[in-house]
Design an enzyme around this catalytic site. Structure first.
Site, PDB file in Angstrom:
ATOM      1  N   SER A 187      23.369  -5.027  76.226  1.00  0.00           N
ATOM      2  CA  SER A 187      24.140  -4.232  75.261  1.00  0.00           C
ATOM      3  C   SER A 187      25.531  -4.825  75.155  1.00  0.00           C
ATOM      4  O   SER A 187      26.066  -5.356  76.138  1.00  0.00           O
ATOM      5  CB  SER A 187      24.259  -2.782  75.730  1.00  0.00           C
ATOM      6  OG  SER A 187      25.209  -2.095  74.928  1.00  0.00           O
TER       7      SER A 187
ATOM      8  N   TYR B 292      25.859   3.421  81.857  1.00  0.00           N
ATOM      9  CA  TYR B 292      25.077   2.560  80.964  1.00  0.00           C
ATOM     10  C   TYR B 292      25.669   1.144  80.917  1.00  0.00           C
ATOM     11  O   TYR B 292      24.961   0.147  81.128  1.00  0.00           O
ATOM     12  CB  TYR B 292      25.070   3.186  79.563  1.00  0.00           C
ATOM     13  CG  TYR B 292      24.326   2.400  78.522  1.00  0.00           C
ATOM     14  CD1 TYR B 292      22.936   2.396  78.488  1.00  0.00           C
ATOM     15  CD2 TYR B 292      25.009   1.674  77.549  1.00  0.00           C
ATOM     16  CE1 TYR B 292      22.251   1.677  77.518  1.00  0.00           C
ATOM     17  CE2 TYR B 292      24.332   0.956  76.578  1.00  0.00           C
ATOM     18  CZ  TYR B 292      22.953   0.959  76.565  1.00  0.00           C
ATOM     19  OH  TYR B 292      22.280   0.249  75.604  1.00  0.00           O
TER      20      TYR B 292
HETATM   21  N1  LIG Z   1      20.020   1.275  69.799  1.00  0.00           N
HETATM   22  C1  LIG Z   1      21.178   0.746  70.121  1.00  0.00           C
HETATM   23  O1  LIG Z   1      22.205   0.984  69.447  1.00  0.00           O
HETATM   24  C2  LIG Z   1      21.272  -0.212  71.282  1.00  0.00           C
HETATM   25  C3  LIG Z   1      22.474  -0.918  71.436  1.00  0.00           C
HETATM   26  C4  LIG Z   1      22.588  -1.802  72.501  1.00  0.00           C
HETATM   27  C5  LIG Z   1      21.521  -1.990  73.381  1.00  0.00           C
HETATM   28  N2  LIG Z   1      20.363  -1.277  73.215  1.00  0.00           N
HETATM   29  C6  LIG Z   1      19.299  -1.516  74.186  1.00  0.00           C
HETATM   30  O2  LIG Z   1      18.121  -1.925  73.524  1.00  0.00           O
HETATM   31  C7  LIG Z   1      16.977  -1.476  74.265  1.00  0.00           C
HETATM   32  C8  LIG Z   1      16.061  -0.687  73.354  1.00  0.00           C
HETATM   33  O3  LIG Z   1      16.789   0.440  72.882  1.00  0.00           O
HETATM   34  P1  LIG Z   1      16.324   1.350  71.672  1.00  0.00           P
HETATM   35  O4  LIG Z   1      17.545   1.632  70.902  1.00  0.00           O
HETATM   36  O5  LIG Z   1      15.120   0.778  71.016  1.00  0.00           O
HETATM   37  O6  LIG Z   1      15.987   2.679  72.496  1.00  0.00           O
HETATM   38  P2  LIG Z   1      14.804   3.738  72.394  1.00  0.00           P
HETATM   39  O7  LIG Z   1      15.238   4.879  73.224  1.00  0.00           O
HETATM   40  O8  LIG Z   1      14.437   3.957  70.978  1.00  0.00           O
HETATM   41  O9  LIG Z   1      13.596   2.962  73.111  1.00  0.00           O
HETATM   42  C9  LIG Z   1      13.630   2.670  74.478  1.00  0.00           C
HETATM   43  C10 LIG Z   1      12.202   2.544  74.971  1.00  0.00           C
HETATM   44  O10 LIG Z   1      12.250   2.311  76.393  1.00  0.00           O
HETATM   45  C11 LIG Z   1      11.237   3.094  76.979  1.00  0.00           C
HETATM   46  N3  LIG Z   1      11.502   3.381  78.383  1.00  0.00           N
HETATM   47  C12 LIG Z   1      12.435   4.222  78.909  1.00  0.00           C
HETATM   48  N4  LIG Z   1      12.325   4.271  80.226  1.00  0.00           N
HETATM   49  C13 LIG Z   1      11.288   3.458  80.577  1.00  0.00           C
HETATM   50  C14 LIG Z   1      10.688   3.090  81.802  1.00  0.00           C
HETATM   51  N5  LIG Z   1      11.102   3.618  82.964  1.00  0.00           N
HETATM   52  N6  LIG Z   1       9.655   2.193  81.793  1.00  0.00           N
HETATM   53  C15 LIG Z   1       9.228   1.678  80.617  1.00  0.00           C
HETATM   54  N7  LIG Z   1       9.743   2.005  79.415  1.00  0.00           N
HETATM   55  C16 LIG Z   1      10.767   2.878  79.402  1.00  0.00           C
HETATM   56  C17 LIG Z   1      11.209   4.381  76.141  1.00  0.00           C
HETATM   57  O11 LIG Z   1      10.011   5.113  76.327  1.00  0.00           O
HETATM   58  C18 LIG Z   1      11.395   3.833  74.747  1.00  0.00           C
HETATM   59  O12 LIG Z   1      10.162   3.525  74.129  1.00  0.00           O
HETATM   60  C19 LIG Z   1      17.506  -0.656  75.437  1.00  0.00           C
HETATM   61  O13 LIG Z   1      17.540  -1.428  76.609  1.00  0.00           O
HETATM   62  C20 LIG Z   1      18.898  -0.299  74.975  1.00  0.00           C
HETATM   63  O14 LIG Z   1      19.757  -0.047  76.063  1.00  0.00           O
HETATM   64  C21 LIG Z   1      20.211  -0.409  72.181  1.00  0.00           C
END
Ligand SMILES: NC(=O)c1ccc[n+]([C@@H]2O[C@H](COP(=O)([O-])OP(=O)(O)OC[C@H]3O[C@@H](n4cnc5c(N)ncnc54)[C@H](O)[C@@H]3O)[C@@H](O)[C@H]2O)c1
Length: 260
Positions: free
Chosen positions: A140, A153
């Site tokens: 992130s 986070y």
């Molecule tokens: N959306 C944003 O703005 C953003 C920004 C920066 C980084 N990220 C990172 O990108 C990645 C994906 O985020 P997203 O926005 O798609 O989030 P999201 O919440 O839509 O999806 C996250 C997925 O991870 C799965 N997950 C959670 N805990 C788990 C576990 N213990 N084992 C296996 N799977 C698990 C969830 O079930 C979900 O399907 C994450 O690592 C997040 O931190 C997202």
């Protein structure tokens, strides 16, 4: 050098929705066969229905070290050697430090840092033995700039970034590349959960404009990322086009952190 991933086998965590789902789709579009894993089964089933044999759905909780080892072992025995691994699973608990509970801290690190360790160790150990492979950790942009309410986070993601770089150094001579992709605000359920404004357009406008009172700079390119924007960066880094890139942290945040 080709971006094609035909004939490659990939493992993706957090694949049920959002960025993980987009990564599975993008890898499959480049010809890879993908093992899509998550704790939530619904999205995995939908992916398998859409892509047929090309996507294999498997439940996996990345916090469970033994389950990760067992899944990687089974996948390699049943489907063949993994060429690609992508850590996408992540959670976000939003609270100022004074209100952040022990459970919030531990749960955040259990998924975002321990989970990355478990999956990266299990996959790259095998890749290194075979002399080739590519791993990407989705971190992130919060790992690189302080954000109020995101201490656990951001710290968990910073640890994941440095872990992935150290791993990249260890396995470089054995043909395995390890990189990170650091997204900014991306339109997924995780992002929506942070939005306090009821109207989505208004909430997005506030993120794009930034908020000096909260020390947020906004997004210079003027848009919230689509999950596909992040997936494109992942696909590039695991492809042969990136064959000379390792230990790199690729920010995909529309310039939000001014790369400070
Ligand atoms: N959306 C944003 O703005 C953003 C920004 C920066 C980084 N990220 C990172 O990108 C990645 C994906 O985020 P997203 O926005 O798609 O989030 P999201 O919440 O839509 O999806 C996250 C997925 O991870 C799965 N997950 C959670 N805990 C788990 C576990 N213990 N084992 C296996 N799977 C698990 C969830 O079930 C979900 O399907 C994450 O690592 C997040 O931190 C997202």
């Amino acid at each position: 050098m080709s971006a094609s991933l035909a004939g490659r086998l990939a493992l993706v965590t957090g694949a049920s929705r959002g960025i993980g789902e987009a990564v599975v789709t993008a890898l499959a579009e480049q010809g890879a066969r993908v093992v899509a894993t998550d704790v939530l089964p619904e999205g995995l089933r939908a992916l398998a229905r859409t892509h047929g044999d090309q996507v294999v759905a498997r439940p996996l909780d990345v916090t469970d070290s033994a389950a990760v080892e067992s899944l990687v072992d089974t996948v390699e025995r049943e489907l063949g050697p993994l060429d690609i691994a992508v850590n996408v699973a992540g959670i976000l608990r939003h609270a100022d430090v004074a209100e952040l509970g022990d459970e919030d801290w531990r749960a955040t690190f259990a998924v975002n840092t321990d989970g990355v360790f478990h999956v990266s160790r299990a996959t790259t150990r095998r890749m290194a033995e075979r002399g080739h492979g590519a791993l990407v950790t989705v971190a992130s942009n919060a790992a690189g700039i302080p954000r109020a309410g995101l201490s656990a986070y951001a710290a968990s993601k910073a640890a994941a970034v440095m872990f992935t770089k150290c791993l990249g150094l260890e396995v470089a001579a054995r043909g395995v590349r390890c990189n990170t992709v650091s997204p900014g605000s991306t339109l997924t359920d995780m992002q929506r959960a942070l939005w306090t404004a009821g109207d989505e357009t208004e909430a997005a406008r506030r993120v794009i404009e930034g908020d000096l009172a909260a020390h947020r700079t906004g997004i210079p390119l003027g848009r919230i990322a689509d999950p596909a924007d992040i997936a494109d960066a992942v696909v590039f880094l695991v492809s042969d086009r990136a064959r000379h890139i390792t230990m790199h942290d690729l920010y995909v945040d529309g310039g939000a952190t001014l790369r400070a």
